[in-house]
Design an enzyme around this catalytic site. Structure first.
Site, PDB file in Angstrom:
ATOM      1  CG  HIS A 194      -2.057  -0.995   1.148  1.00 56.46           C
ATOM      2  ND1 HIS A 194      -1.915  -2.226   1.786  1.00 56.46           N
ATOM      3  CD2 HIS A 194      -3.162  -1.142   0.501  1.00 56.46           C
ATOM      4  CE1 HIS A 194      -2.845  -3.021   1.465  1.00 56.46           C
ATOM      5  NE2 HIS A 194      -3.706  -2.286   0.731  1.00 56.46           N
ATOM      6  CG  ASN A 195       4.050   1.076  -2.481  1.00 57.71           C
ATOM      7  OD1 ASN A 195       3.361   0.945  -3.324  1.00 57.71           O
ATOM      8  ND2 ASN A 195       4.919  -0.064  -2.252  1.00 57.71           N
ATOM      9  CD1 TRP A 196       4.863   6.716  -6.452  1.00 56.83           C
ATOM     10  CD2 TRP A 196       3.159   8.035  -5.927  1.00 56.83           C
ATOM     11  NE1 TRP A 196       4.599   7.416  -7.477  1.00 56.83           N
ATOM     12  CE2 TRP A 196       3.475   8.284  -7.138  1.00 56.83           C
ATOM     13  CE3 TRP A 196       1.999   8.515  -5.466  1.00 56.83           C
ATOM     14  CZ2 TRP A 196       2.721   9.238  -7.955  1.00 56.83           C
ATOM     15  CZ3 TRP A 196       1.321   9.327  -6.239  1.00 56.83           C
ATOM     16  CH2 TRP A 196       1.577   9.708  -7.440  1.00 56.83           C
ATOM     17  CB  SER A 197       4.006   1.479  -6.819  1.00 62.34           C
ATOM     18  OG  SER A 197       5.170   1.861  -6.867  1.00 62.34           O
ATOM     19  CG  HIS A 198      -2.069   0.158  -3.998  1.00 67.91           C
ATOM     20  ND1 HIS A 198      -2.726  -0.851  -4.805  1.00 67.91           N
ATOM     21  CD2 HIS A 198      -2.977   0.865  -3.049  1.00 67.91           C
ATOM     22  CE1 HIS A 198      -4.202  -0.824  -4.074  1.00 67.91           C
ATOM     23  NE2 HIS A 198      -4.151  -0.117  -3.227  1.00 67.91           N
ATOM     24  CG  HIS A 224      -7.209   4.424  -2.302  1.00 63.88           C
ATOM     25  ND1 HIS A 224      -6.099   4.521  -3.412  1.00 63.88           N
ATOM     26  CD2 HIS A 224      -7.221   3.166  -1.971  1.00 63.88           C
ATOM     27  CE1 HIS A 224      -5.687   3.323  -3.658  1.00 63.88           C
ATOM     28  NE2 HIS A 224      -6.108   2.369  -2.705  1.00 63.88           N
ATOM     29  CG  ASP A 225      -4.625   2.346   0.185  1.00 64.80           C
ATOM     30  OD1 ASP A 225      -5.507   2.524   1.291  1.00 64.80           O
ATOM     31  OD2 ASP A 225      -4.362   1.717  -0.442  1.00 64.80           O
ATOM     32  CG  ASP A 265      -8.295  -0.654  -3.162  1.00 63.30           C
ATOM     33  OD1 ASP A 265      -7.164  -0.361  -3.466  1.00 63.30           O
ATOM     34  OD2 ASP A 265      -8.967  -1.058  -2.064  1.00 63.30           O
ATOM     35  CD  GLN A 285      -4.532 -14.094  -4.108  1.00 61.68           C
ATOM     36  OE1 GLN A 285      -4.638 -13.580  -2.938  1.00 61.68           O
ATOM     37  NE2 GLN A 285      -4.932 -13.356  -5.147  1.00 61.68           N
TER      38      GLN A 285
END
Length: 918
Positions: free
Chosen positions: A639-643, A677-678, A788, A840
């Site tokens: 849950h970082n900038w790439s996400h 959003h994160d 998301d 999964q």
């Protein structure tokens, strides 16, 4: 002029004095002699009487002509003089106390009797100790006959002459004394009645006093009920509510006496008990008593003509009936007492109303204008002076740390508006002057002086002369140069603890009264609340200032640097980015330095859809906003900038590829919400935040992390150089923030499970409408969830890579939970990593497929998202099946190995076949 005293005490001296006639007018010689006889005998400056006129001659004349004394007194003597004469007659004097001079308050009963001759046998009179008739002495015989007698037997001639004093004079003086006693009685009764608050108690006290006045042995009080149809007996042991349980008496003719009087509102006197049972009231008295011989029933009616009650006065075994004078006495007492009682009640109510109005004004003024502690203190002193009409006021606060009382605001006698105006000026210039804590103030130990005594004991002090009290601290006067005379000092308390002391100094019109104490005691409660809230307000404002400083520091470190902005500014935004609008595009392949530029490209592409919004965004502000958002994402595995960039790209493709009905502002809100959003995600789920009792969970009880993400978004937008919506109108800005908030909170999967069935029912019933605001918000929330989860519909290689990254973040949370003694979910337990394919499959089946299936029904162009998720589900199912087969094979192999091992270890038993169990 002591004429009566002269007439009644002629035997006090055996020597005859000469009469002197100094009046040369044309009046009769006898009148002159009589007047001067009185003056000569008892006046201080009288001339001697001539020897031809003696006291015996005057007394003989008065005995033969009693009408002369009546006429003289009526024409020449006023009532005040007669009352003055009566007050000077001692209890042990020769004049026996008459019925009208007896002390009613002592409980004596006064009977009205006719005059009789002194030769009659002894008459019955009333014993002061008992309420029944007894024989009396010769003196009381004269009392009953309204005659004036002497106690010395040698003065028989004087006694004979004074017997003839007319009853008119005696009645006149009797009336005066009765009125005097009535006034005293009414004052005493009013004080007693004011202590009783109920209507029944007031009427009972009134009847009790009237019974004493008219010499009744007792009374019965009947109250009218609320409906006005019945009477109920009242006694001193009952109150208004308890009378309800007593048997009702109908208000009508033909029942008992009380009901008849209530129905007719007439006063009835019955002097013969046999007359009780007549046609009008055949039941007689409601309370039966054989001792009763005389009864007088009277209705008590208020000024409006409404019947309040009926009272029955009675005498036991008495030959003396109730008279007209008794009835008049009742009417006068009721009227006078009612008037005085209502006046006292009105005065009290008026005073209470004024105090309530005053306190309401104080409350509004203090609590509606909580600016600072100093302003509140000034207002308290200003209003306190008005309340008790004081010249000055002092307010000392208690410093619990140093055990001292201190004051930094002083009343120097200015007008109230000047004080408040000065306060406002001081507030406006607060930054120019020293801080409040550094201003000069008076401090002294909390156990010193009047204020110290009150602060220590919590008691109120009212001192008429301050300098005569050894507790008074003169240091304040010496420092201020003001002379303190009277003091009213009272503690200000909150929850039983003293927080300050307020002093009223020098009442302008005398000394501080008990009424001032009571009023100020109520006012001090408001003072305590105001000071307590002002103190809290000061603390909050101080904390806000500290928070503002902290935010400035954080903003500096959390905002993008000028170097970052310059680098992005120098990067050219491409005119076209190939395939960026396709669902198959992989945002994870974009370089980190290029991602802010791509975000700017997508944002401007959405904004330029409508020419009206094309120039609504400032480029520098927009670039700084994007860079600051990137900086506020933490360095966590997933849950970082790439996400955030991948989710923003996913919503961009939805907007660009579908035939939606979102407005341009809706599109911007969706894109910004996905980008933010994160924000400040800590790599932990909401469940972990709650179970670990984190600070965020105490602030946000539901959707913990999502609410924090939105709060961080607003924090960034509050900076002037980062607010990309600063050119929006107030209405558009509020609407934009509301939609961003809705979209960010929608990424909480708990809300997805709650809202998806609602939207699904709407679609199933063909009720969906883009014009319906609620339907539109449901679609925006569903679109946020779809974006998301974007990695679930990407190519298999991208999907599998992202799953391994997010699982690392989950495993880190599981490891932390184990360190805290919390059992993690199987999905986050590193020891169960081999169950990943099965997990999964469950995740895609239960969340991804339902989400993409529903959005494809509303926006059919999103079908590639559903197909991609299904394709990845198939791959994960294959891995899960392989994992299951491998597990089954391993179990079978392990079992076979165990059997072979056991067989090889079993020795032969002489060719004898062993059972399987062996």
């Amino acid at each position: 002029m002591n004429f009566i005293k002269c007439c009644t005490s002629a035997r006090s001296s055996s020597d005859q004095q000469n009469l002197t006639n100094n009046n040369n007018n044309n009046k009769s010689s006898l009148k002159k002699k009589t007047r001067h006889s009185s003056s000569a005998k008892y006046g201080a400056n009288s001339d001697p009487l001539p020897s031809s006129v003696t006291a015996d001659a005057v007394q003989s004349y008065l005995a033969e002509h009693p009408e002369f004394l009546d006429t003289y007194i009526q024409q020449n003597v006023n009532s005040n003089t007669i009352e003055h004469w009566m007050s000077k007659i001692p209890q042990t004097s020769a004049l026996v106390k008459t019925p009208w001079s007896r002390n009613i308050s002592e409980g004596d009963l006064v009977y009205k009797v006719q005059r009789s001759r002194p030769s009659q046998p002894t008459m019955p009179s009333i014993s002061p100790q008992k309420n029944h008739l007894s024989s009396s002495s010769e003196a009381e015989l004269s009392l009953a006959t309204n005659t004036v007698v002497t106690t010395e037997p040698s003065s028989s001639s004087l006694k004979s002459s004074t017997q003839q004093i007319s009853s008119t004079t005696a009645k006149s003086m009797t009336k005066i004394v009765e009125l005097s006693n009535q006034r005293r009685l009414l004052h005493e009764l009013t004080d007693e009645v004011n202590q009783n608050v109920t209507k029944a108690q007031v009427l009972y006290e009134l009847c009790k006093s009237i019974a004493s006045t008219i010499s009744a042995d007792g009374f019965n009080l009947y109250l009218v009920d609320e409906n006005g149809n019945n009477l109920r007996l009242f006694t001193s042991e009952n109150d208004d509510e308890q009378t309800i349980s007593i048997v009702p008496i109908p208000i009508e003719i033909g029942r008992c006496l009380a009901g008849y009087v209530a129905a007719t509102k007439e006063t009835i006197r019955i002097n013969d008990k046999a007359m009780l049972k007549i046609e009008k009231y055949p039941d007689g008295l409601f309370i039966k008593d054989d001792k009763v011989t005389s009864v007088m029933a009277h209705p008590i009616i208020n000024a409006n003509g409404t019947l309040l009650s009926v009272v029955e006065f009675y005498r036991n075994q008495s030959a003396i009936p109730f008279s007209d004078e008794d009835e008049e006495e009742i009417v006068k007492c009721v009227n006078e007492l009612s008037t005085q009682t209502y006046y006292e009640l009105y005065h009290t109510m008026t005073r209470e109303r004024r105090l309530n109005d005053f306190l309401l004004t104080v409350t509004k003024s203090i609590f509606q204008e909580l600016v600072s502690m100093d302003v509140v203190m000034l207002k308290i002193m200003s209003y306190a002076k008005k309340l008790v009409n004081a010249d000055r006021a002092s307010l000392f606060m208690l410093d619990t740390r140093t055990k001292e009382l201190y004051a930094r605001i002083f009343d120097i006698g200015r007008e109230d508006h000047d004080m408040l105006h000065s306060s406002a000026i001081n507030d406006n210039d607060r930054e120019k002057g020293p801080p409040a804590d550094e201003r000069p103030c008076i401090r002294f130990p909390m156990d010193k002086g009047i204020a110290g005594y009150v602060a220590t004991t919590g008691k109120t002090l009212n001192i008429a002369d301050a300098y005569s009290d050894n507790r008074f601290n003169r240091d304040i006067d010496q420092k201020t140069g003001y002379k303190t005379k009277s003091l009213l000092c009272m503690p200000i308390m909150i929850q039983g603890s003293v927080i300050g002391v307020v002093q009223m100094v020098n009442k302008k019109n005398g000394h501080f009264t008990k009424s001032d104490e009571e009023s100020f005691e109520t006012f001090s409660v408001y003072c305590g609340l105001a000071l307590h809230h002002a103190s809290l307000y000061d603390r909050i404002r101080h904390s806000e200032q500290k928070c503002k400083v902290a935010l400035e520091v954080l903003s500096y470190h959390a905002s993008c640097t000028d170097e970052e902005y310059e680098r992005m500014k120098n990067c050219k935004v491409p005119d076209n980015i190939p395939n960026i609008e396709r669902f198959e595009y992989s945002p994870w392949e974009v370089n980190n330095d290029q991602k802010p530029v791509y975000v700017l490209y997508m944002f401007l592409d959405l904004a330029n859809v409508d020419p009206i919004y094309a120039n609504q965004f400032d480029m520098e502000c927009l670039m700084r906003f994007i860079l600051t958002v990137r900086k506020n994402y933490r360095n966590v595995p997933y849950h970082n900038w790439s996400h955030a960039f991948s989710v923003a790209h996913a919503i961009y493709t939805v907007i660009k590829q579908t035939k939606h009905h979102f407005t341009p502002n809706d599109c911007i809100a969706l894109f910004v919400a996905c980008l933010c959003h994160d924000l400040d995600h800590r790599g932990k789920t909401n469940a972990f935040m709650v179970k670990s009792a984190s600070t965020l969970a105490s602030i946000y009880s539901t959707s913990t992390m999502e609410r924090h993400h939105f709060n961080q978004t607003v924090t960034i937008l509050q900076s002037e150089n980062l607010n990309i919506f600063k050119h929006f109108s107030s209405k558009e800005y509020r609407q934009m923030l509301d939609e961003i908030r809705h979209c960010i909170l929608a990424t909480d999967l708990a809300l997805f499970f709650e809202n998806r069935p609602k939207l699904e029912r709407i679609v199933d019933n063909n009720e969906f409408s883009w014009q319906n605001k609620e339907h539109l918000l449901h679609v925006m929330g569903l679109s946020m969830t779809a974006a998301d989860l974007c990695s679930s519909f990407k190519q298999w290689e991208v999907q599998r890579s992202n799953v391994s990254i997010i699982m690392e973040e989950f495993f880190q949370q599981g490891d932390e939970e184990k360190r805290q003694g919390i059992q993690p979910q199987s999905l986050m337990d590193r020891s169960l990593a081999h169950e990943l394919p099965k997990n999964q499959v469950t995740f895609i089946k239960s969340i991804c497929i339902p989400c993409y299936s529903l959005i494809a029904r509303i926006l059919p162009e999103t079908l590639p998202m559903l197909n991609g998720a299904k394709s990845n589900l198939h791959r994960w199912q294959q891995l899960a099946d392989e994992q299951l087969q491998l597990t089954h094979t391993n179990v079978t192999a392990n079992t076979s190995t165990d059997v072979m091992s056991n067989s090889s270890l079993t020795p032969p038993a002489n060719n004898t076949r062993q059972p399987a169990s062996s």
